[in-house]
Design a protein around this motif. Sequence first.
Motif, PDB file in Angstrom:
ATOM      1  N   GLU A 190       0.836  -1.191   0.000  1.00 50.97           N
ATOM      2  CA  GLU A 190       0.000   0.000   0.000  1.00 50.97           C
ATOM      3  C   GLU A 190       0.881   1.255   0.000  1.00 50.97           C
ATOM      4  O   GLU A 190       0.656   2.201  -0.753  1.00 50.97           O
ATOM      5  CB  GLU A 190      -0.918  -0.026   1.241  1.00 50.97           C
ATOM      6  N   ARG A 191       1.896   1.202   0.887  1.00 51.87           N
ATOM      7  CA  ARG A 191       2.816   2.355   0.951  1.00 51.87           C
ATOM      8  C   ARG A 191       3.461   2.569  -0.418  1.00 51.87           C
ATOM      9  O   ARG A 191       3.569   3.672  -0.915  1.00 51.87           O
ATOM     10  CB  ARG A 191       3.900   2.097   2.007  1.00 51.87           C
ATOM     11  N   MET A 192       3.886   1.438  -0.999  1.00 51.69           N
ATOM     12  CA  MET A 192       4.546   1.498  -2.297  1.00 51.69           C
ATOM     13  C   MET A 192       3.606   2.091  -3.352  1.00 51.69           C
ATOM     14  O   MET A 192       3.996   2.922  -4.159  1.00 51.69           O
ATOM     15  CB  MET A 192       4.943   0.072  -2.701  1.00 51.69           C
ATOM     16  N   ARG A 193       2.355   1.599  -3.283  1.00 53.94           N
ATOM     17  CA  ARG A 193       1.370   2.052  -4.262  1.00 53.94           C
ATOM     18  C   ARG A 193       1.147   3.558  -4.133  1.00 53.94           C
ATOM     19  O   ARG A 193       1.166   4.300  -5.112  1.00 53.94           O
ATOM     20  CB  ARG A 193       0.047   1.300  -4.049  1.00 53.94           C
ATOM     21  N   VAL A 194       1.006   3.981  -2.845  1.00 50.84           N
ATOM     22  CA  VAL A 194       0.775   5.400  -2.601  1.00 50.84           C
ATOM     23  C   VAL A 194       1.958   6.209  -3.124  1.00 50.84           C
ATOM     24  O   VAL A 194       1.814   7.232  -3.780  1.00 50.84           O
ATOM     25  CB  VAL A 194       0.537   5.655  -1.087  1.00 50.84           C
ATOM     26  N   LEU A 195       3.139   5.628  -2.818  1.00 48.43           N
ATOM     27  CA  LEU A 195       4.371   6.311  -3.243  1.00 48.43           C
ATOM     28  C   LEU A 195       4.413   6.439  -4.768  1.00 48.43           C
ATOM     29  O   LEU A 195       4.623   7.517  -5.328  1.00 48.43           O
ATOM     30  CB  LEU A 195       5.564   5.480  -2.759  1.00 48.43           C
ATOM     31  N   ILE A 196       4.177   5.309  -5.434  1.00 47.67           N
ATOM     32  CA  ILE A 196       4.259   5.294  -6.899  1.00 47.67           C
ATOM     33  C   ILE A 196       3.183   6.194  -7.500  1.00 47.67           C
ATOM     34  O   ILE A 196       3.445   6.971  -8.413  1.00 47.67           O
ATOM     35  CB  ILE A 196       4.134   3.854  -7.432  1.00 47.67           C
ATOM     36  N   VAL A 248       4.141   9.737  -7.483  1.00 45.85           N
ATOM     37  CA  VAL A 248       5.281  10.221  -8.285  1.00 45.85           C
ATOM     38  C   VAL A 248       4.743  10.977  -9.500  1.00 45.85           C
ATOM     39  O   VAL A 248       3.911  10.468 -10.240  1.00 45.85           O
ATOM     40  CB  VAL A 248       6.167   9.035  -8.731  1.00 45.85           C
ATOM     41  N   GLN A 249       5.243  12.195  -9.670  1.00 49.92           N
ATOM     42  CA  GLN A 249       4.712  13.058 -10.732  1.00 49.92           C
ATOM     43  C   GLN A 249       5.579  13.043 -11.993  1.00 49.92           C
ATOM     44  O   GLN A 249       5.083  13.186 -13.093  1.00 49.92           O
ATOM     45  CB  GLN A 249       4.637  14.509 -10.220  1.00 49.92           C
ATOM     46  N   ASP A 250       6.881  12.886 -11.769  1.00 50.57           N
ATOM     47  CA  ASP A 250       7.782  13.067 -12.909  1.00 50.57           C
ATOM     48  C   ASP A 250       8.026  11.788 -13.702  1.00 50.57           C
ATOM     49  O   ASP A 250       8.626  11.825 -14.757  1.00 50.57           O
ATOM     50  CB  ASP A 250       9.118  13.632 -12.426  1.00 50.57           C
ATOM     51  N   TYR A 251       7.589  10.677 -13.140  1.00 46.91           N
ATOM     52  CA  TYR A 251       7.787   9.412 -13.845  1.00 46.91           C
ATOM     53  C   TYR A 251       6.442   8.744 -14.096  1.00 46.91           C
ATOM     54  O   TYR A 251       5.583   8.757 -13.215  1.00 46.91           O
ATOM     55  CB  TYR A 251       8.634   8.449 -13.012  1.00 46.91           C
ATOM     56  N   ALA A 252       6.306   8.193 -15.273  1.00 50.88           N
ATOM     57  CA  ALA A 252       5.134   7.346 -15.507  1.00 50.88           C
ATOM     58  C   ALA A 252       5.560   5.957 -15.072  1.00 50.88           C
ATOM     59  O   ALA A 252       6.507   5.395 -15.626  1.00 50.88           O
ATOM     60  CB  ALA A 252       4.775   7.353 -16.984  1.00 50.88           C
ATOM     61  N   ILE A 253       4.904   5.438 -13.998  1.00 51.87           N
ATOM     62  CA  ILE A 253       5.259   4.097 -13.521  1.00 51.87           C
ATOM     63  C   ILE A 253       3.989   3.266 -13.598  1.00 51.87           C
ATOM     64  O   ILE A 253       2.980   3.596 -12.971  1.00 51.87           O
ATOM     65  CB  ILE A 253       5.777   4.149 -12.067  1.00 51.87           C
ATOM     66  N   PHE A 254       4.031   2.208 -14.369  1.00 49.62           N
ATOM     67  CA  PHE A 254       2.821   1.397 -14.493  1.00 49.62           C
ATOM     68  C   PHE A 254       3.167  -0.025 -14.883  1.00 49.62           C
ATOM     69  O   PHE A 254       4.297  -0.317 -15.276  1.00 49.62           O
ATOM     70  CB  PHE A 254       1.833   2.025 -15.490  1.00 49.62           C
ATOM     71  N   LEU A 255       2.166  -0.872 -14.710  1.00 53.75           N
ATOM     72  CA  LEU A 255       2.377  -2.282 -15.033  1.00 53.75           C
ATOM     73  C   LEU A 255       1.607  -2.621 -16.305  1.00 53.75           C
ATOM     74  O   LEU A 255       0.544  -2.049 -16.573  1.00 53.75           O
ATOM     75  CB  LEU A 255       1.872  -3.175 -13.897  1.00 53.75           C
ATOM     76  N   LEU A 256       2.184  -3.561 -17.031  1.00 54.69           N
ATOM     77  CA  LEU A 256       1.508  -4.063 -18.237  1.00 54.69           C
ATOM     78  C   LEU A 256       1.295  -5.553 -18.042  1.00 54.69           C
ATOM     79  O   LEU A 256       2.106  -6.211 -17.375  1.00 54.69           O
ATOM     80  CB  LEU A 256       2.408  -3.864 -19.464  1.00 54.69           C
ATOM     81  N   SER A 280       0.008   8.834 -11.158  1.00 52.37           N
ATOM     82  CA  SER A 280      -0.338  10.207 -11.545  1.00 52.37           C
ATOM     83  C   SER A 280       0.712  10.791 -12.492  1.00 52.37           C
ATOM     84  O   SER A 280       0.413  11.646 -13.317  1.00 52.37           O
ATOM     85  CB  SER A 280      -0.519  11.091 -10.311  1.00 52.37           C
ATOM     86  N   GLY A 281       1.980  10.290 -12.355  1.00 57.31           N
ATOM     87  CA  GLY A 281       3.027  10.746 -13.284  1.00 57.31           C
ATOM     88  C   GLY A 281       2.663  10.357 -14.706  1.00 57.31           C
ATOM     89  O   GLY A 281       2.825  11.136 -15.652  1.00 57.31           O
ATOM     90  N   ALA A 282       2.142   9.127 -14.863  1.00 52.05           N
ATOM     91  CA  ALA A 282       1.756   8.650 -16.194  1.00 52.05           C
ATOM     92  C   ALA A 282       0.638   9.520 -16.747  1.00 52.05           C
ATOM     93  O   ALA A 282       0.640   9.875 -17.934  1.00 52.05           O
ATOM     94  CB  ALA A 282       1.308   7.200 -16.111  1.00 52.05           C
ATOM     95  N   GLU A 283      -0.287   9.890 -15.836  1.00 49.48           N
ATOM     96  CA  GLU A 283      -1.400  10.735 -16.275  1.00 49.48           C
ATOM     97  C   GLU A 283      -0.879  12.103 -16.688  1.00 49.48           C
ATOM     98  O   GLU A 283      -1.267  12.659 -17.714  1.00 49.48           O
ATOM     99  CB  GLU A 283      -2.431  10.863 -15.152  1.00 49.48           C
ATOM    100  N   LYS A 284       0.051  12.615 -15.862  1.00 46.96           N
ATOM    101  CA  LYS A 284       0.579  13.962 -16.133  1.00 46.96           C
ATOM    102  C   LYS A 284       1.343  13.978 -17.472  1.00 46.96           C
ATOM    103  O   LYS A 284       1.202  14.895 -18.271  1.00 46.96           O
ATOM    104  CB  LYS A 284       1.521  14.358 -14.989  1.00 46.96           C
ATOM    105  N   ILE A 285       2.106  12.928 -17.705  1.00 44.82           N
ATOM    106  CA  ILE A 285       2.942  12.917 -18.916  1.00 44.82           C
ATOM    107  C   ILE A 285       2.103  12.663 -20.176  1.00 44.82           C
ATOM    108  O   ILE A 285       2.280  13.329 -21.185  1.00 44.82           O
ATOM    109  CB  ILE A 285       4.073  11.863 -18.787  1.00 44.82           C
ATOM    110  N   THR A 286       1.184  11.689 -20.076  1.00 46.73           N
ATOM    111  CA  THR A 286       0.476  11.292 -21.303  1.00 46.73           C
ATOM    112  C   THR A 286      -0.878  11.973 -21.486  1.00 46.73           C
ATOM    113  O   THR A 286      -1.395  12.028 -22.592  1.00 46.73           O
ATOM    114  CB  THR A 286       0.205   9.771 -21.308  1.00 46.73           C
ATOM    115  N   GLY A 287      -1.454  12.422 -20.368  1.00 46.22           N
ATOM    116  CA  GLY A 287      -2.770  13.062 -20.471  1.00 46.22           C
ATOM    117  C   GLY A 287      -3.916  12.062 -20.316  1.00 46.22           C
ATOM    118  O   GLY A 287      -5.073  12.457 -20.252  1.00 46.22           O
TER     119      GLY A 287
END
Length: 686
Positions: free
Chosen positions: A147-153, A156-164, A175-182
Motif C-alpha cells: 500500500e505504501r509502495m502504491r501510494v508512493l508510486i 510520483v509526478q515526474d515518472y510514468a510508472i505502471f504495469l503491463l 499520476s506521473g503517467a497521467e501527467k505525462i500522457t494526459g
Amino acid sequence: MTDQASAAATSTLEKTLSVLVVEDSATHLRAIRAILHGKGFDVQSAMTLEEALNRLEKRDIDVVLLDLSLPDSRGIDTLKAIYSAVPMVPIIVLTSTEDEQVVSEALQEGAQDYLIKGQLDSHLLIRSIRYSMERVKSQEALRESEERMRVLIEGVQDYAIFLLDRDGRVVTWNSGAEKITGYSAEEIIGKHLSHFYTPADVQKGTPDLGLHQAVLRGRYEEEGWRLRKDGSRFWANVVNTPLYDTQGRLRGFARVARDMTEQRAAEETLRQKIALQQKTDLVEVLQAVTVSINRAGSIEDAVSTCLKAISSRTRWTIGCGNIVTGEAHAECLVTKVWYFQDEKSVHADDSVLQERLVSGVGLAGQAWASGKPVWIGDLSSEPSAVNQWLCEHKGIKSGLAIPVWEGTKLLAIMELFSPENEKPDQPFFELMANIGKQLSVVIERKELEQMLISQMQELAHSNAELQEFAKVAAHDLQEPLRSVRGFVELLMRRYKGQLDEDADRFLGFIYDAVQRMEQLIQGVLEHSRIRTEGRPFQKIDLNEVFKEVVSNLQVAIDQTNASVTSDELPTVVADPLQMVQLMQNLVSNGIKFRFADKPPIIHISARRQEGDWVFSVRDNGLGIEERYLKKIFGMFSRLHSKADYPGTGIGLAICKKIVEYHGGTIWVHSELGKGSTFCFTLPADR
Ligand code: ADP
C-alpha cells in the motif's frame, strides 16, 4: 508431540488467544475444547453463521476455526461471509473430508489453512493456529508495504510508472503517467501500450519489440518519440522490466517512463551550439589559411602555413605536408614539411626531407592510391615507421590524409594527426577540400612564378650580355673610326683640289659617312649607359632642367625662331643628367620636325595623376602617321630621310629607356600634319 510440548509451543504466544470455534456439531466442539484446554486459549463457540457473525462483531477474536456446513449457511459462502466480516482474522477451515476442490477454493477465498476433523490432535491444531496467525500478520505487513509502495508510486509526478500484462495492456497507472500522457487511469487501463506510439512505430512493431527485448535481456531501456492523448509528441526514456511469478512464468512488465522532451531540446540546442562553434572555428581556420597562404613565399611556406593554421585551431595537433616533386609509375618523390603545435614549425631533418612515397603504402600512400581522403582511427595498427614514432613519442592515436589534386595531377598530400581518437566530420572534409583547392591554386601559381622568375633571370642575363656587347662593340669601333677620320681629314687637307672633282666629292662622302658612324656609335653608347652608368637619383626641380635645355638649344631656337615654353614643373627624384637628355631630345625633335614655313611652337606641361606626374611635350610640327606611333620608339627607326632631317633614329629609344628606368612609360599622340604631343610619366612619390 506430547501435551507438554504443545503447552511449551503455546507458551511462546504472548497472551491468551481467543479462539472462536464455529461448529454445529457438539461432539467436534467438545473435542476441540479438550485439545486446547489448558494451553493458553480462550475457546468460544458459535453453532450458526449468524451467531458467529454476532460474536465476531466484538472484534476480540484472534482466530476462527470454521466448519463450512452450518444450519444457516453451507459451503464456501460460509467462509466468504466470515472473511468479509473480519478479513484480518485468520480462518482455519474444518472439514470432514479432504475434498481438494473445497480446500483449494477455501484457500483462494481467504482461509489460511484447513484441518480434517477426524484427524485433529493438539500438535496439528496449535501449529495450524500459530502458522495462520503468523501468515495473516506477514500478509498484513506485505499489504501495508504494498500500500505504501502504491501510494508512493501513485504520487510520483515526474515518472510514468505502471504495469503491463504479458500482452502489453496497461494494468496500473500512476499520476506521473497521467501527467505525462494526459490519459486518466479509467481511460487507459486495459488498453494496449501501442496507444503511446506513433503510427509509423506501431507499423514497425516497436511497442512489442521493447517488451520482447526486455524478456531477452532482463531489462530494456529505449528512447523515442511517444504520443500524448492530445496527439502531441514527447521524447520518452523508457525502462521495461519483465515480471515473473514464483513458477517463473511471465506475468507482465513494469514500465518506468520519463518525459525527456525538454532535456532533449536542451541537448539539441547544446549540440547545435557546439556544431555552430565548430563551424565558426572551421571558418576561422579557413580565413587564417586564406590570408596567410597567399602571402607565402614558396610552396613549402604555403603548405607549412596551412598546417599551422589547421593544427593550431583544431585537435589535429600535428601536420605533415608531402609536396610532390616528381612522379613515376607507382612511386613519387615528396618534400616533407612538418608542423608540431608544441614546437615551432619545422622542416623534417635531412633524412626525411625528401622521401619516396609508394602508392597504397602508409597513410599518405593510401590517400594517393584511393584518390580520396583516408582516415585511420588507430594509427598504431599502421606498420609505417613514422606512424610508430608519432604514436610512441607524440601520443598520436588517429591520422588523416587528404590528397590535393590539380585535375589529374597530384600536387601534395596533407597529413594530420591527433592525440585523440578524432574522426573528421563532413564540415571538416569540406574545409579540407576548400583548403586543398586554395593550396592547389597557390602551388600552381608558385610553380608559374618560379618559372617566370627563372625566365626573367635568363632574360636579364642575356640582356646584360647584350648590353655589354653593344657597349664593348661601340667602344671598340670608335678606335678604328677615329683613325679613318684622321686619315680622311689628312687626305682632304693635302689633296683637295689636286685630284679631279669626283675624288673631292668621294672624299666628302667618306667624311660624312664617318661622321654619321660616329653619331651612331655615340648613340648606341649613350643608350647602353643609361642603366649601367646612371647617377644616383636625387631631387630635381624640372624648371631648372627646362632652363638648361633651352640654353643648350638656344642656337637652334634662334635659327628657327622657335617658341619653347613650359608650365610650372614639379620636382621629381631622378637622375639629373638623364632628365636633361630626355627633355632635350623631345624639344629638339619638336624643333627639327617642323614645317619649313612655320616657326616651331613647343610647350611643356605637367599634371598629377594618382601616384604619377604626367608630362606632355606638344609641338606644331609635321605630325606622325598613326601606324608609326609605336614604332618610332625602337632603335634606329626613322620616318624621315637624313638629308631633310638629320638624325640617327636613337633619340626616342634613349627617351624610352630613361623613362622606363625611372619607372614610367612613354607614348605619343599625333596626326600627320597636325603636330605631336609626346607624353611620359614619372612616379611622384618615390
Ligand atoms: P632622330 O630624331 O634622330 O631621327 P628619334 O629617335 O628622335 O630619331 O626619332 C625617330 C623618328 O621619329 C624621327 O626620325 C621622326 O621621323 C619621328 N619623330 C620624332 N619626333 C618627332 C616629332 N616631334 N614630330 C614628327 N616626327 C617625329
